[in-house]
Design an enzyme around this catalytic site. Sequence first.
Site, PDB file in Angstrom:
ATOM      1  N   GLY A 292      -2.809  -1.412   5.924  1.00 16.70           N
ATOM      2  CA  GLY A 292      -2.909  -2.714   5.826  1.00 16.70           C
ATOM      3  C   GLY A 292      -3.158  -3.044   4.332  1.00 16.70           C
ATOM      4  N   SER A 293      -4.040  -4.051   4.051  1.00 14.97           N
ATOM      5  CA  SER A 293      -4.439  -4.453   2.710  1.00 14.97           C
ATOM      6  C   SER A 293      -4.953  -3.466   1.654  1.00 14.97           C
ATOM      7  CB  SER A 293      -4.820  -5.551   2.666  1.00 14.97           C
ATOM      8  OG  SER A 293      -4.229  -6.591   3.188  1.00 14.97           O
ATOM      9  N   THR A 294      -5.375  -2.260   2.125  1.00 17.39           N
ATOM     10  CA  THR A 294      -5.757  -1.384   1.245  1.00 17.39           C
ATOM     11  C   THR A 294      -4.546  -0.755   0.490  1.00 17.39           C
ATOM     12  OG1 THR A 294      -5.692   0.566   2.954  1.00 17.39           O
ATOM     13  CG2 THR A 294      -7.778  -0.677   2.911  1.00 17.39           C
TER      14      THR A 294
END
Length: 571
Positions: A292-294
Site C-alpha cells: 500500500g501507501s508505505t
Amino acid sequence: MIGWSRLVAANRATVIGRTSVFEGSRKEIHSRGRSRTLMIMAVFIAIYATIGGRLVHLGLQDLDEGDGPTVRSTASRPDIVDRNGAVLATDIKTFSLFAEPRRIIDADETIEKLSTVLSDLEMEGTYRKLKSGKGFVWLRRQLSPSQQNDIMNLGLPGIGFRAENRRFYPAGPTASYIVGLTNRDNRGIAGLEKYLDDQGLADLQQLGLATPTDLAPVRLSVDLRVQHIVRDEAVQAMNRFRALAAGAVVINVKTGEVIAMASVPDVDPNDPVDANSPDKLNRMSAGLYEMGSTIKSFTTAMALDSGKVTLDSRFDASRPITIGRQTIRDFRGKGRVLSVPEVFIYSSNIGSAKEADVVGIEGHREFLRRLGLLDPVRTELPEVAKPTEPKEWKKVHSITAAFGHGFTTTPLATAVGCAALMNGGLLIPPTFLPRTQDEAKALARQVVSGKTSQDMRYLYNLNATAPGGSGKRGAVAGYRVGGKTGTAEKVVDGRYSKDKNFNAFVAAFPMDDPQYLVVTIIDEPKMENSNRAGTAGFTAAPIAANIIRRAASMLGVRPEFETESSAQGAL
C-alpha cells in the site's frame, strides 16, 4: 625277642599299608576336585567368550533402527541467547522409550500396561512393532519424568529407556519465528536453529565434536524485553481489531540489527503440534503483500533522488488519471495542485503516479530493485519469500506500483528499504546477530543521497505532526516519531476488495537522528464496534506507537519534550 621283633615288624607293615591306602585316597579326591574346578572355569570362559564374540559381532555391524539404541544420537546444540544473555534455547535431558521385541514375552500384556501410562498409545502400530522380532524399536520419544517413572514401575521385560537431548525454549512462543525449532533428533528445521546447522553445526555433530563443553552460546541481536513488547502489542491488536494476523519488526537503522520481530498467530516451539497450520506463517519475512501507501516512501525518495524533483515541486492532482481501463483516484483527494510534502502527507495516488512518471518505467523498476524490494532479503533467517512483480513493466505497472499496487514484497524488505531512507541513504542487510556500526558500513551500499535521506526524514516527521498527516496516531510524546501509513485493499477473486485491507505503518525515531525503525502490519482488521474494514491510521499506526512508548527507554532513547515542542512550532 624274635617273637616281639616279628610282631613289631608286622604292625609296622600294617601301618605302612594303611597309610598307603589313605594317601592314595587323598590324592584321588584332590585330583577329582581339580578337574571339577577346571571344568567350571572352562564353562565360564566359554560363556564370556560367547558374549564377547557377540559384542564384537554387533560392534562390526552397521546398525539401523532394528538393531540397537545407539542408532540415533540426539546431538548437543549450543545455547541461543539474546543480546543481553537471556536464554532463548537450551538443551535439557529427557528419556525416550524403546522396546526390544525379541525379549518381549507377551505383546498384548505389554501394550495393555503401557496404555495405562500412555493413554494416546497407538495400539495397532505398537503391536506390529512389538511382534516384529527386531532387536530395537522406538515406542515414544521424549517422555516426561512422571511418564518414565510410571513405566519403569510396570517392570516390563524388553522395555527400556534412553537418555536424549531435547531442546527447550524458556520464552515459549515469544521469539519462536526467529529462534525456530528442532525435530526429535535435535536437528534444526526452522529459524536460526536451522541456520546454525547449515553453518556447520550438523557437520560437527556427525563428527562427534559438538559436545556441550565445546559449544559456546550463540548470541543474537534480539532484545528479549523488546521482543516481548512487540509480540504482546501484535496479539492485542489482532484481538482488538478482530484481524486474521498482525506483526511488527524493530530494526537498528545504523547497524541493520533486528532488535525484535514477531508475527501472530505463532507457534510454541516447546509443543509445535500445529506448526504446519496454514495460518502459522512468519508474515514479516515469509509473507508477500502489496504494502500500500508505505511504498510512497520509495516513490517520493526516487523522485527527489533523481534530481528532477525537489520539496518545492508541485503536481496537479485535481483530476483522476486514466490508463486503458484503469482510473487512478485519490482516497480523499484535495482536487487541486499539491506540493511534494502535500502529496506525501495526504497520500495522493495521483501525485505519486506523477512522481513516478518523472523518473520513467525502467528507472522506477531499477530503483525498487536497488532498495531491495524486488529480491529476497539477505539475512540469516531461512524463511524468506521472493517478491513478485510483473514480467514486463509497462506504464500502467509503474503508475500502480507508485502507490503500492501491482507487486508484492515482504514487510521485512520494506523495513530494510525504509531504514536506508532514514540513515543517510545506506542499504544495510538485516541481521539477527550482533553487528557494530563499522561492520555495517563495510556491508552497506549507498542507494540514495544524504540529501534525499534528509528530505525523507523531514517528510516523515511532517506526516506525524502536521494537521491532516496520516501518521499522527503513530506519534509518541517525547520521542519525535515520524511515519507513513499504508492501507492496501486485498485482492479477492482477482479483484480489489473494499471490505478487506492489509494495513501497514512505518515509524522511525527520534527524527532528528533516527536510531530505530518500526514496521507494523495487520491483516483484515475491522474497526472497533463495527464490521467496516479498518484503515492503517486507526489500526497499524497505534501498534507502532505502543511499541515505541513501551520499548524506547529499553533501547536507550531518552524522551525530550522541549525539543519536540520547538520542532513542532517551527513547522
